[in-house]
Design an enzyme around this catalytic site. Sequence first.
Site, mmCIF file in Angstrom:
data_model
loop_
_atom_site.group_PDB
_atom_site.id
_atom_site.type_symbol
_atom_site.label_atom_id
_atom_site.label_comp_id
_atom_site.label_asym_id
_atom_site.label_seq_id
_atom_site.Cartn_x
_atom_site.Cartn_y
_atom_site.Cartn_z
ATOM 1 N N HIS B 83 21.431 9.380 -26.781
ATOM 2 C CA HIS B 83 22.731 8.716 -26.770
ATOM 3 C C HIS B 83 23.506 9.146 -28.000
ATOM 4 C CE1 HIS B 83 21.734 5.906 -23.479
ATOM 5 N NE2 HIS B 83 20.502 6.049 -23.930
ATOM 6 N N ARG B 85 26.720 8.527 -28.401
ATOM 7 C CA ARG B 85 27.672 7.449 -28.659
ATOM 8 C C ARG B 85 29.142 7.836 -28.742
ATOM 9 N NH1 ARG B 85 24.093 3.814 -27.054
ATOM 10 N NH2 ARG B 85 22.548 3.187 -28.595
ATOM 11 N N HIS B 200 17.296 5.064 -14.375
ATOM 12 C CA HIS B 200 16.848 4.036 -15.315
ATOM 13 C C HIS B 200 16.315 2.923 -14.436
ATOM 14 C CE1 HIS B 200 17.517 1.074 -18.737
ATOM 15 N NE2 HIS B 200 17.517 0.271 -17.696
ATOM 16 N N HIS B 253 12.358 7.283 -19.158
ATOM 17 C CA HIS B 253 11.551 6.416 -20.037
ATOM 18 C C HIS B 253 10.470 5.596 -19.325
ATOM 19 C CE1 HIS B 253 14.661 3.729 -18.659
ATOM 20 N NE2 HIS B 253 15.548 4.129 -19.529
ATOM 21 N N ASP B 326 15.093 9.269 -25.939
ATOM 22 C CA ASP B 326 15.928 8.084 -25.704
ATOM 23 C C ASP B 326 16.496 7.599 -27.039
ATOM 24 O OD1 ASP B 326 15.599 4.899 -23.895
ATOM 25 O OD2 ASP B 326 17.326 6.080 -24.527
ATOM 26 N N HIS B 330 21.920 2.494 -33.490
ATOM 27 C CA HIS B 330 22.843 1.369 -33.608
ATOM 28 C C HIS B 330 23.231 1.192 -35.062
ATOM 29 C CE1 HIS B 330 22.637 -0.010 -29.508
ATOM 30 N NE2 HIS B 330 21.323 0.110 -29.543
#
Lengths: 304, 447, 183
Positions: B83, B85, B200, B253, B326, B330
């Site tokens: 990710h 972002r 997912h 995942h 994955d 954050h």
Amino acid sequence: MKDLVGIKEISREDIELILNTASSFRDILRRDIKKVPTLRGKTVVNLFFEPSTRTKTSFELAEKRLSTDVLNFSVPTSSVVKGESLFDTIKTIEAYGVDYIVIRHASSGATHFIANNVNASVINAGDGINEHPTQALLDAFTIIEKKERLEGLNVAIVGDIIHSRVAKSNIYCLTKAGAKVRLIAPPTLIPPYVPEGVDVFYSMEDGLRDVDVVMMLRIQMERQGKGFFPTTGEYFRLWGLTMERLKLAKNDAIVMHPGPMNRGIEIASDVADCGQSVVLEQVTNGIAVRMAVLYLLGGSRENG
Amino acid sequence: MDKRILVQGGHIIDPSQGIDGIGDILIEDGKIVKIVRQSDRATVNKEKDNSLKNYRTAALPHCCTIDAAGLYAMPGLVDLHTHLREPGFEHKETIKTGTGAAVRGGFTSVCCMPNTNPVNDNKTVTEFILRTTYAEGECFVYPIGAITKGQKGEELAEMGMMREAGCVAFTDDGRPVMNSLMMRRALEYSKIFNAPIISHCEDIHLSEGGLMNEGSLAAFLGLRGIPAAAEDVMVARDILLAELTGGRLHIAHVSTEGSVRLIREAKKRGINITAETCPHYFSVTEKAVEGYNTNAKVNPPLRTERDVEAVKEGLQDGTIDVIATDHAPHHRDEKLQEFDKAPFGISGLETALSLSLGLVEQGVLDMNRIVEKLTYNPSKILGISKGSLMAGSVADVAIVDPAKVFDIDAGRFLSKGRNTPFDGWRLKGRVVMTICRGKIYDWRMDE
Amino acid sequence: MAKELINKKDISRILSRIAHELIEKNKGTENLCLVGIHRGGVYLAKRIALKIKSIENVDIPVGSLDISLYRDDIGLRKEHPIVRKTDIPFDIADKKVVLVDDVLFTGRSIRAAMDALMDIGRPAQIQLAVLVDRGHRELPIRADYVGKNIPTSMTENIEVQLEEEGLSDSVVLVDRSLIVVNE
């Protein structure tokens, strides 16, 4: 033959007879006086449970040209809304003394049901996602007019095949007549079971090579929301019939469409109007073919 | 960028060519010219190929020689699941910082997930990502497009145009496609674009309100649980839909014993599916959550010992084809909250390789297989020509020191995301140099 | 049981005579055209046109007419008759159209032919030429040019066999009371 419920039920010889007869009727449509007294005194009911302008008008004109008396029965204004069953509706109509019933209904097999329960001649103008035989016949007529035969031609049917009764009737009709049929569509619009001998292509570029006839199907907007394809923009990008794609087919390939067309979605505007497009001829031929069907079905069994 | 690079004497592992031994890698103009194995060196010396000889004597200008003795040299790693972002969540990570972190972790190609803002569900966002990568990225980025518009699970996104724009796969990752009919359509429609649908697998009704793996620990901590069944149920569904449609399915995942079993059986039946797992699912259990450690809060959650063992077995017998990160960075403030408020995710690009080497240490897999799952297999699944040191390939190389012992220090991550449960772990084996497109990133001096 | 009434030679002579009569009655060939009624009438019309050509050296337009759609007995039949091509490639407005048929019987076919012609255009005159008139008119219709009058009974049938159909020219009387004849 009392009824025309589908191409599945008729033979190659029947198809040839209908098309030959249609040829004479088409000549009549070119005269000043486009009428013949042949079915004078016969009564036809147009029983349309699904909205339709083109097919209904085409049938009505065919009926009038044969001098029949025409009755139009439209669902919203009918007793069906009051809760009358389909069976009672058609029995009531039969009691009026009609000779022909032309029926369009949202349920597959509705035509068979009606044909089995009335004496009148029943003509299928489209039942659910089952068949639309007169469309296939007028398409075949148009092809023969331009190509002089059906046997051995490569015909590509493009678009929303899984929901199209026009596609189904055409597949049956063309394969019975010896043409080679292929389907071109995104995988989500190809039916899970495809008759043997019919090829499937997911790409226009692969599917249009060497094709004699490109038969376009209308894309219904409702399909967009249901996950069959993301947007009409992407649909046109990948499966729209553009002039470049048309060039992949044979030089003298013809472009067909049952109408109404969505310009810019399944077919580019310039292709719809180009010299290879026979869309308007299909409309004219539709009347002649429907006249032929009415003529050959011979009316009510009681007179036989 | 050095015009000519010679990586000398490293232990080359290239599963795509079946190379596993000492040798030299010759790079010129950002491309791999040749691999010369130690065993072939004798013939080379006799050859009239002066360029080779010249490399070794550094007689040619602009030639950089890297002494890789005692180190592994492998194709640059390929991450199927990252990710980045950007656009929309630049406070968590940007393409620039994310690719920088990737390179530190030995990754030269990453696939970025579409749950950005706006969602990557059309070619405009795809093009933005590629343009930004071109301007600022440190490594290759392959965008993954959304399956449905806005990832809402209701209408298909324009997969055809996204594919043309450069997307290599499609997923609603972050969310499942709950509506089975929509998933069916997605698998059918995408068939023709030769791009996998990455699933997912999570039944959001079963996982509702869940914060960690459902079990006695969750009960003990007073935290709502996500049962393993929430994942297994969707894995089963997706396998059956893949069978029905003939579409290409890749399970993201994998974390449970049940998933591994289902996938193994499906592969035996000949269904065309692939699967990935992440380092945290074979390195740590739900115990890491103890103390309400938000850095261990991830979706799917960390599971039990049995699940960890099952995942390892899945890697061993080939049920699981790929190790992906994955990587879910954050902002510090976001993880600095009550457990239920903190977002799910682990920042994984810079620890993946080292954690994977742990499997070699444990004897679960040999180096060859580990490298395969991090380079060649993901490339094959995506249909991209990466993960290989074949002559003519782009010069993407990761150089690993298997003996290097170090402590993970999240504070020194290049990623903006410092959220990892492995902070402070002492690991053995680390990427010490990455070559991307012929550009050298040298971290041999790092502690 | 079939009996030949007119042989090949006589058929040819009759057609020649009809051709002469046509020219005489119409004082020439101006505005004249021939329309044969399927099927027998079509071949005869063509032959008459050839005869006229050899006499006057003029090409008279010839067309063919299918009357199935104008029959008055359609509702009475089990199946509708096969529709054949109507091919009149010229304008009949203001022309003298000579309908040509092989056998004149009840007159209903001629009535249907006239209705068909009227729907195609507005001729100045319609005349009628037939090879055989077998009587038993049910409508007030008469032929202007008759090859031969052959009185018949209702159990008898007149068959005109022509080369163009693969038989040799002959007009034959068939007694239906003895043999079943297919319509």
